[in-house]
Structures are given as structure tokens and as C-alpha cells.
Write a protein that holds these residues in place. Structure first.
Motif, mmCIF file in Angstrom:
data_model
loop_
_atom_site.group_PDB
_atom_site.id
_atom_site.type_symbol
_atom_site.label_atom_id
_atom_site.label_comp_id
_atom_site.label_asym_id
_atom_site.label_seq_id
_atom_site.Cartn_x
_atom_site.Cartn_y
_atom_site.Cartn_z
ATOM 1 N N PHE A 91 0.818 -1.202 0.000
ATOM 2 C CA PHE A 91 0.000 0.000 0.000
ATOM 3 C C PHE A 91 0.858 1.262 0.000
ATOM 4 O O PHE A 91 1.852 1.348 0.732
ATOM 5 N N ALA A 92 0.452 2.226 -0.795
ATOM 6 C CA ALA A 92 1.091 3.531 -0.861
ATOM 7 C C ALA A 92 0.110 4.587 -0.362
ATOM 8 O O ALA A 92 -1.050 4.608 -0.778
ATOM 9 N N ALA A 93 0.573 5.453 0.509
ATOM 10 C CA ALA A 93 -0.266 6.557 0.990
ATOM 11 C C ALA A 93 -0.357 7.630 -0.088
ATOM 12 O O ALA A 93 0.655 8.020 -0.678
ATOM 13 N N ASN A 94 -1.568 8.090 -0.353
ATOM 14 C CA ASN A 94 -1.753 9.195 -1.295
ATOM 15 C C ASN A 94 -1.689 10.507 -0.522
ATOM 16 O O ASN A 94 -2.610 10.843 0.227
ATOM 17 N N LEU A 95 -0.602 11.244 -0.713
ATOM 18 C CA LEU A 95 -0.357 12.436 0.100
ATOM 19 C C LEU A 95 -1.169 13.644 -0.342
ATOM 20 O O LEU A 95 -1.164 14.668 0.345
ATOM 21 N N SER A 96 -1.882 13.538 -1.450
ATOM 22 C CA SER A 96 -2.794 14.619 -1.836
ATOM 23 C C SER A 96 -4.120 14.519 -1.095
ATOM 24 O O SER A 96 -4.836 15.520 -0.967
ATOM 25 N N MET A 97 -4.451 13.321 -0.611
ATOM 26 C CA MET A 97 -5.743 13.108 0.033
ATOM 27 C C MET A 97 -5.625 12.683 1.490
ATOM 28 O O MET A 97 -6.552 12.898 2.275
ATOM 29 N N MET A 98 -4.506 12.101 1.862
ATOM 30 C CA MET A 98 -4.289 11.659 3.238
ATOM 31 C C MET A 98 -3.347 12.636 3.949
ATOM 32 O O MET A 98 -2.546 13.328 3.303
ATOM 33 N N PHE A 99 -3.454 12.675 5.253
ATOM 34 C CA PHE A 99 -2.614 13.527 6.098
ATOM 35 C C PHE A 99 -2.736 15.010 5.741
ATOM 36 O O PHE A 99 -1.811 15.793 5.935
ATOM 37 N N THR A 100 -3.900 15.404 5.228
ATOM 38 C CA THR A 100 -4.078 16.795 4.812
ATOM 39 C C THR A 100 -4.210 17.748 5.993
ATOM 40 O O THR A 100 -4.257 18.965 5.810
ATOM 41 N N GLU A 101 -4.249 17.204 7.224
ATOM 42 C CA GLU A 101 -4.201 18.052 8.407
ATOM 43 C C GLU A 101 -2.813 18.651 8.600
ATOM 44 O O GLU A 101 -2.627 19.539 9.451
ATOM 45 N N LEU A 102 -1.837 18.208 7.783
ATOM 46 C CA LEU A 102 -0.455 18.680 7.846
ATOM 47 C C LEU A 102 -0.079 19.398 6.553
ATOM 48 O O LEU A 102 -0.643 19.112 5.494
ATOM 49 N N PRO A 103 0.899 20.318 6.605
ATOM 50 C CA PRO A 103 1.444 20.868 5.363
ATOM 51 C C PRO A 103 2.004 19.751 4.490
ATOM 52 O O PRO A 103 2.459 18.710 5.001
ATOM 53 N N PHE A 104 2.012 19.970 3.182
ATOM 54 C CA PHE A 104 2.332 18.881 2.254
ATOM 55 C C PHE A 104 3.680 18.229 2.568
ATOM 56 O O PHE A 104 3.776 16.985 2.623
ATOM 57 N N LEU A 105 4.719 19.001 2.773
ATOM 58 C CA LEU A 105 6.035 18.403 2.974
ATOM 59 C C LEU A 105 6.132 17.632 4.286
ATOM 60 O O LEU A 105 7.006 16.769 4.434
ATOM 61 N N ASP A 106 5.267 17.898 5.223
ATOM 62 C CA ASP A 106 5.259 17.150 6.484
ATOM 63 C C ASP A 106 4.535 15.811 6.357
ATOM 64 O O ASP A 106 4.619 14.966 7.261
ATOM 65 N N ARG A 107 3.832 15.614 5.265
ATOM 66 C CA ARG A 107 3.058 14.383 5.111
ATOM 67 C C ARG A 107 3.950 13.166 4.844
ATOM 68 O O ARG A 107 3.559 12.034 5.127
ATOM 69 N N PHE A 108 5.142 13.393 4.298
ATOM 70 C CA PHE A 108 6.057 12.273 4.063
ATOM 71 C C PHE A 108 6.418 11.607 5.395
ATOM 72 O O PHE A 108 6.366 10.376 5.516
ATOM 73 N N ALA A 109 6.806 12.413 6.371
ATOM 74 C CA ALA A 109 7.146 11.870 7.691
ATOM 75 C C ALA A 109 5.947 11.180 8.311
ATOM 76 O O ALA A 109 6.076 10.099 8.918
ATOM 77 N N ALA A 110 4.764 11.764 8.166
ATOM 78 C CA ALA A 110 3.560 11.167 8.754
ATOM 79 C C ALA A 110 3.267 9.808 8.130
ATOM 80 O O ALA A 110 2.885 8.858 8.827
ATOM 81 N N ALA A 111 3.430 9.710 6.821
ATOM 82 C CA ALA A 111 3.187 8.430 6.152
ATOM 83 C C ALA A 111 4.181 7.376 6.629
ATOM 84 O O ALA A 111 3.809 6.226 6.899
ATOM 85 N N ALA A 112 5.448 7.757 6.720
ATOM 86 C CA ALA A 112 6.461 6.808 7.193
ATOM 87 C C ALA A 112 6.188 6.393 8.632
ATOM 88 O O ALA A 112 6.294 5.218 8.989
ATOM 89 N N ASP A 113 5.830 7.353 9.475
ATOM 90 C CA ASP A 113 5.542 7.045 10.876
ATOM 91 C C ASP A 113 4.351 6.096 11.008
ATOM 92 O O ASP A 113 4.281 5.295 11.952
ATOM 93 N N ALA A 114 3.407 6.185 10.064
ATOM 94 C CA ALA A 114 2.238 5.303 10.088
ATOM 95 C C ALA A 114 2.559 3.895 9.594
ATOM 96 O O ALA A 114 1.727 2.993 9.742
ATOM 97 N N GLY A 115 3.742 3.714 9.005
ATOM 98 C CA GLY A 115 4.152 2.399 8.542
ATOM 99 C C GLY A 115 4.186 2.209 7.045
ATOM 100 O O GLY A 115 4.553 1.138 6.555
#
Length: 259
Positions: free
Chosen positions: A4-28
């Protein structure tokens, strides 16, 4: 086991875009996709991928003037070939910088009263251009059918139309981007399509139907579909292109067993 790949345009949108990479990695998650990279230098995005141990698996060619003109891709627009091919060339530059194996070449919207055949011809020509440009670099071209409920008057909406376009373009590095959400709205019979098109889709995207939230409720039995994909030998990525009901992390229980 599906990947599974996280879609950073639709997921983690509570964060600025560049911060979503870390959030996705932290989520696994080990991989990400998003719609468009072009607001950021490629090296800045590549650094986020390196820093967080992520693989970029998909992004789109530029949409054109989406806000003012309602465009959603240029590759099928007659008379816009030079712009479309410049977008394709730019997408290849980003794909190489990000180590991304797949680029979705967006067709575009057919205006009311226009001849769809002319748009289809332009799209086929530009897809061949993209496939031939990408092939020496090991990059694949993706085409995606979009449902009228989400993108009215897009050039094609059915997986059967996507398969016909793929056959007519006739390039070995052109694949269907099989979005189960759009396919269920238009075609139905997802398991039948999975079998009929096996080997012809190179990327999958998922969301709950009909609300486009997490794929843990709605019309589709996703755990069963994932088992069928394993049985069919699908080895590509599955993009989580859905709108979380609330905070992204709060809705990830469905995917944690797979991560």
C-alpha cells in the motif's frame, strides 16, 4: 500480500504537504503517491523520500488550467500537443529525479459539442510519444478512467474504454491505472474486471464506495479483493486515494495488518 502507498494529496491533509512524508512513514507506509509534484523542486521532494525511507510510486502529468478553465490534463486536447508534450517531458524529469516508476498521463475534458474522436486521436498520439520517451528509462505510462460523478466529460470513464485505448496505443510500457472506486461507480463487477484485465493494469487505487472514505465500509469487500489480487499474482502497488473521515491516523486500522 498487497503493498500500500499513501496518497499524500488526500491523506494527512491536516499537515502541510512536505510534512506528510514523515507522517506516512511514521504510520508504517513504505511508499507514497500524490497528484502533482510541480509546486516543489524535484530535489526537495527526493530529499523527503530519502529522509523517510519512502518510495515514490506514482504521480500525474500537470492538469493544465484546472481552476479557471476546468481542465484536467492536456494530452487529449487537439491543438495543444506542444503543451501536452512539454508536460510529458517535465513529468519524466521529475520521475527520474524521484525514482518513480509510473506516471499517469492525464487525458482531459471533452467540451460539450466537441468531437470525442478527435480527442481520442490526440490522446493516442501523445500516449505513444510518452511511452516512447519513458521506455529507455524504465518508466511506465498509466491511463486512468475517471467516473462522471467525479470528473464530468473526462475523455473516458470505463475500464473497458481504458483497455481499448491501451490496445490501440500498443506500447509495452503503457498500463491501466485501475481505480476500484471509479470502476465500481461506472462498471461494477470489480472481481470480474480484475480477472479479465489481469496483466494489463500496473497500478491500483482504492477507496470506500460510494463515500470515498476509508476502504473499510461500503459496497466493496476489500479484504476479499486483496486476496483475489494475490491469487492473480498482482505485484504492483495499491494507492490509498481516499478522503479520511477524520484525522488520517484515526482511520488506519484497516491497513495496519498489511503494513
Amino acid at each position: 500480500m498487497p503493498k500500500f502507498a499513501a496518497n499524500l494529496s488526500m491523506m494527512f491533509t491536516e499537515l502541510p504537504f512536505l510534512d506528510r512524508f514523515a507522517a506516512a512513514a511514521d504510520a508504517g507506509f513504505k511508499a507514497v503517491e500524490f497528484l502533482f509534484p510541480y509546486d516543489y523542486p524535484a530535489e526537495q521532494l527526493a530529499e523527503q523520500l530519502r529522509q523517510h525511507g519512502l518510495q515514490q510510486v506514482l504521480f500525474n502529468t500537470a492538469p493544465g488550467d484546472a481552476a479557471a478553465a476546468g481542465e484536467w490534463g492536456l494530452a487529449a486536447l487537439p491543438g495543444r500537443e506542444a503543451e501536452a508534450r512539454a508536460d510529458i517531458d517535465r513529468a519524466l524529469e521529475y520521475a527520474l529525479a524521484l525514482g518513480c516508476p509510473n506516471v499517469h498521463v492525464m487525458a482531459g475534458v471533452v467540451p460539450a459539442g466537441a468531437d470525442p474522436a478527435a480527442y481520442r486521436t490526440a490522446f493516442i498520439d501523445n500516449l505513444r510519444y510518452a511511452a516512447d520517451a519513458f521506455a529507455p528509462h524504465g518508466v511506465n505510462v498509466m491511463i486512468e478512467a475517471l467516473s462522471p460523478q467525479v470528473k464530468p466529460n473526462y475523455l473516458f470513464s470505463s475500464q473497458h474504454q481504458a483497455a481499448a485505448l491501451q490496445a490501440q496505443v500498443d506500447r509495452p510500457n503503457l498500463f491501466i491505472q485501475f481505480d476500484f472506486f471509479h470502476a465500481q461507480l461506472v462498471d461494477g463487477n470489480i472481481s470480474g474486471l480484475m480477472q479479465a484485465l489481469a496483466g494489463r493494469y500496473g497500478h491500483i487505487q482504492i477507496a470506500g464506495v460510494p463515500d470515498r472514505h476509508e476502504p473499510d465500509s461500503g459496497e466493496l469487500n476489500y479484504p476479499w479483493l486483496f486476496e483475489q489480487l494475490d491469487r492473480l499474482g498482482y505485484g504492483g502497488w495499491i494507492g490509498c486515494e481516499y478522503q479520511p473521515r477524520a484525522a488520517t491516523d484515526a482511520g488506519l486500522a484497516w491497513v495496519r495488518p498489511y503494513l
